[in-house]
Design a protein around this motif. Sequence first.
Motif, PDB file in Angstrom:
ATOM      1  N   THR A 107       4.891   6.039   0.461  1.00  0.00           N
ATOM      2  CA  THR A 107       4.751   4.370  -0.271  1.00  0.00           C
ATOM      3  C   THR A 107       5.259   3.551   0.882  1.00  0.00           C
ATOM      4  OG1 THR A 107       7.476   4.846   0.042  1.00  0.00           O
ATOM      5  CG2 THR A 107       6.368   5.875  -2.147  1.00  0.00           C
ATOM      6  N   HIS A 108       4.582   2.663   0.604  1.00  0.00           N
ATOM      7  CA  HIS A 108       4.932   1.061   1.075  1.00  0.00           C
ATOM      8  C   HIS A 108       5.953   0.889   2.230  1.00  0.00           C
ATOM      9  CE1 HIS A 108       6.468  -0.333  -2.272  1.00  0.00           C
ATOM     10  NE2 HIS A 108       7.359  -1.397  -1.148  1.00  0.00           N
ATOM     11  N   ASP A 109       6.983   1.632   1.427  1.00  0.00           N
ATOM     12  CA  ASP A 109       8.569   1.352   1.864  1.00  0.00           C
ATOM     13  C   ASP A 109       9.288   2.273   2.594  1.00  0.00           C
ATOM     14  OD1 ASP A 109       8.700   2.576  -0.134  1.00  0.00           O
ATOM     15  OD2 ASP A 109      10.121   1.749  -1.734  1.00  0.00           O
ATOM     16  N   GLY A 110       8.764   3.678   3.274  1.00  0.00           N
ATOM     17  CA  GLY A 110       8.770   4.108   4.043  1.00  0.00           C
ATOM     18  C   GLY A 110       8.944   5.747   3.680  1.00  0.00           C
ATOM     19  N   LYS A 166       0.838  -1.231  -0.317  1.00  0.00           N
ATOM     20  CA  LYS A 166       0.149  -0.350   0.321  1.00  0.00           C
ATOM     21  C   LYS A 166       1.259   0.997   0.219  1.00  0.00           C
ATOM     22  CE  LYS A 166      -3.340  -1.767   3.204  1.00  0.00           C
ATOM     23  NZ  LYS A 166      -4.314  -1.718   4.207  1.00  0.00           N
ATOM     24  N   SER A 167       0.455   2.410  -0.751  1.00  0.00           N
ATOM     25  CA  SER A 167       0.922   3.485  -1.152  1.00  0.00           C
ATOM     26  C   SER A 167       0.039   4.785  -0.567  1.00  0.00           C
ATOM     27  CB  SER A 167       2.195   4.368  -2.154  1.00  0.00           C
ATOM     28  OG  SER A 167       2.918   2.752  -2.601  1.00  0.00           O
ATOM     29  N   PHE A 168      -0.269   5.515   0.061  1.00  0.00           N
ATOM     30  CA  PHE A 168      -1.337   6.775   0.387  1.00  0.00           C
ATOM     31  C   PHE A 168      -0.710   8.118  -0.031  1.00  0.00           C
ATOM     32  CE2 PHE A 168      -0.634   3.537   3.662  1.00  0.00           C
ATOM     33  CZ  PHE A 168      -1.073   2.419   3.857  1.00  0.00           C
ATOM     34  N   VAL A 169      -1.898   8.295  -0.300  1.00  0.00           N
ATOM     35  CA  VAL A 169      -2.086  10.222  -1.195  1.00  0.00           C
ATOM     36  C   VAL A 169      -2.979  11.399  -0.217  1.00  0.00           C
ATOM     37  CG1 VAL A 169      -2.281  11.694  -2.858  1.00  0.00           C
ATOM     38  CG2 VAL A 169      -1.257   9.527  -3.482  1.00  0.00           C
ATOM     39  N   THR A 170      -2.874  12.176   0.662  1.00  0.00           N
ATOM     40  CA  THR A 170      -3.846  12.351   1.208  1.00  0.00           C
ATOM     41  C   THR A 170      -3.375  14.191   0.905  1.00  0.00           C
ATOM     42  OG1 THR A 170      -2.563  12.892   2.808  1.00  0.00           O
ATOM     43  CG2 THR A 170      -4.028  10.644   2.989  1.00  0.00           C
ATOM     44  N   ASN A 177       0.657   9.097 -18.333  1.00  0.00           N
ATOM     45  CA  ASN A 177       2.213   8.682 -17.665  1.00  0.00           C
ATOM     46  C   ASN A 177       2.356   8.195 -16.285  1.00  0.00           C
ATOM     47  OD1 ASN A 177       2.869   9.022 -20.650  1.00  0.00           O
ATOM     48  ND2 ASN A 177       2.509  11.880 -19.546  1.00  0.00           N
ATOM     49  N   GLU A 178       1.612   7.826 -15.256  1.00  0.00           N
ATOM     50  CA  GLU A 178       1.826   7.780 -14.117  1.00  0.00           C
ATOM     51  C   GLU A 178       2.730   8.470 -13.818  1.00  0.00           C
ATOM     52  OE1 GLU A 178       2.917   3.148 -14.410  1.00  0.00           O
ATOM     53  OE2 GLU A 178       0.251   3.423 -13.621  1.00  0.00           O
ATOM     54  N   TRP A 179       2.841   9.947 -13.506  1.00  0.00           N
ATOM     55  CA  TRP A 179       4.544  10.812 -13.293  1.00  0.00           C
ATOM     56  C   TRP A 179       3.911  12.436 -12.489  1.00  0.00           C
ATOM     57  CZ3 TRP A 179       9.339   9.913 -13.963  1.00  0.00           C
ATOM     58  CH2 TRP A 179      10.200  10.270 -14.134  1.00  0.00           C
ATOM     59  N   LYS A 231       5.412   7.477  -9.965  1.00  0.00           N
ATOM     60  CA  LYS A 231       4.496   7.001  -9.136  1.00  0.00           C
ATOM     61  C   LYS A 231       5.474   6.230  -7.600  1.00  0.00           C
ATOM     62  CE  LYS A 231       2.167   2.683 -10.524  1.00  0.00           C
ATOM     63  NZ  LYS A 231       0.696   2.119 -10.709  1.00  0.00           N
ATOM     64  N   ASP A 232       6.422   5.585  -8.061  1.00  0.00           N
ATOM     65  CA  ASP A 232       6.789   4.427  -7.289  1.00  0.00           C
ATOM     66  C   ASP A 232       8.391   5.134  -6.953  1.00  0.00           C
ATOM     67  OD1 ASP A 232       8.408   3.988  -9.580  1.00  0.00           O
ATOM     68  OD2 ASP A 232       8.540   2.376  -9.634  1.00  0.00           O
ATOM     69  N   PHE A 233       8.659   6.454  -6.989  1.00  0.00           N
ATOM     70  CA  PHE A 233       9.959   7.191  -6.538  1.00  0.00           C
ATOM     71  C   PHE A 233      11.322   6.528  -6.910  1.00  0.00           C
ATOM     72  CE2 PHE A 233       7.076   8.470  -3.323  1.00  0.00           C
ATOM     73  CZ  PHE A 233       7.439  10.220  -3.334  1.00  0.00           C
ATOM     74  N   LYS A 234      11.162   5.618  -8.330  1.00  0.00           N
ATOM     75  CA  LYS A 234      11.616   5.035  -7.960  1.00  0.00           C
ATOM     76  C   LYS A 234      12.789   6.100  -8.916  1.00  0.00           C
ATOM     77  CE  LYS A 234      11.195  -0.059  -8.046  1.00  0.00           C
ATOM     78  NZ  LYS A 234      11.176  -1.029  -8.555  1.00  0.00           N
ATOM     79  N   THR A 235      12.562   6.631 -10.170  1.00  0.00           N
ATOM     80  CA  THR A 235      12.743   7.788 -10.571  1.00  0.00           C
ATOM     81  C   THR A 235      12.343   9.262  -9.988  1.00  0.00           C
ATOM     82  OG1 THR A 235      12.611   6.094 -12.995  1.00  0.00           O
ATOM     83  CG2 THR A 235      13.533   8.799 -13.008  1.00  0.00           C
TER      84      THR A 235
END
Length: 182
Positions: free
Chosen positions: A122-125, A95-99, A139-141, A166-170
Amino acid sequence: MKKEFQILKKVMLLMVTALFFISCESNINEIRKSNVVEFNPVGEAKDFNLKYTDSGKIKAILISPQMLDYSHLEFPFTEFPKGIDVTIYDEQGNKSFVTSNYAISYTNSNLIDLSGKVKVTTHDGKMLETEQLYYDQKNEWFFTQKTYKFTDKGNVIDGLGIDFSKDFKTLDTQGITGVYSI
């Protein structure tokens, strides 16, 4: 008699002019009323909980106290004037969260504008906090030109302007301060 005729002529001219302006005033007001565009939503939902599923799996949950639907306009949008709370699930079920305190989703451009204490976790903090954040759904950006605070495993970056997947990888940061271990 000539003098009386001239006076009568002037009085008649004054009355016709006055009637002309009075009738124009009425028409102008009617024209103004006809040019007013109704800007009311075609739908409203209160205290709702929307679950988005794909192939039997929950992909996202959107909770909001109020949603206003403006899909009837030339440039349609959906407004969340009292904010949103979104839970997003990845392929592994993390789970990831957006508020945010306010959100608006533009139908034609697939762009979402989040504002007011925006927080993405994100789920990994990893966590990003800002006052305004845009999300390009196609583009999920994510991106913003506002100040932000990004936290990852104890590292904190402050800056002005950031773009990220969206996954913070880039991440593409601009104007950063702080120390970050790579």
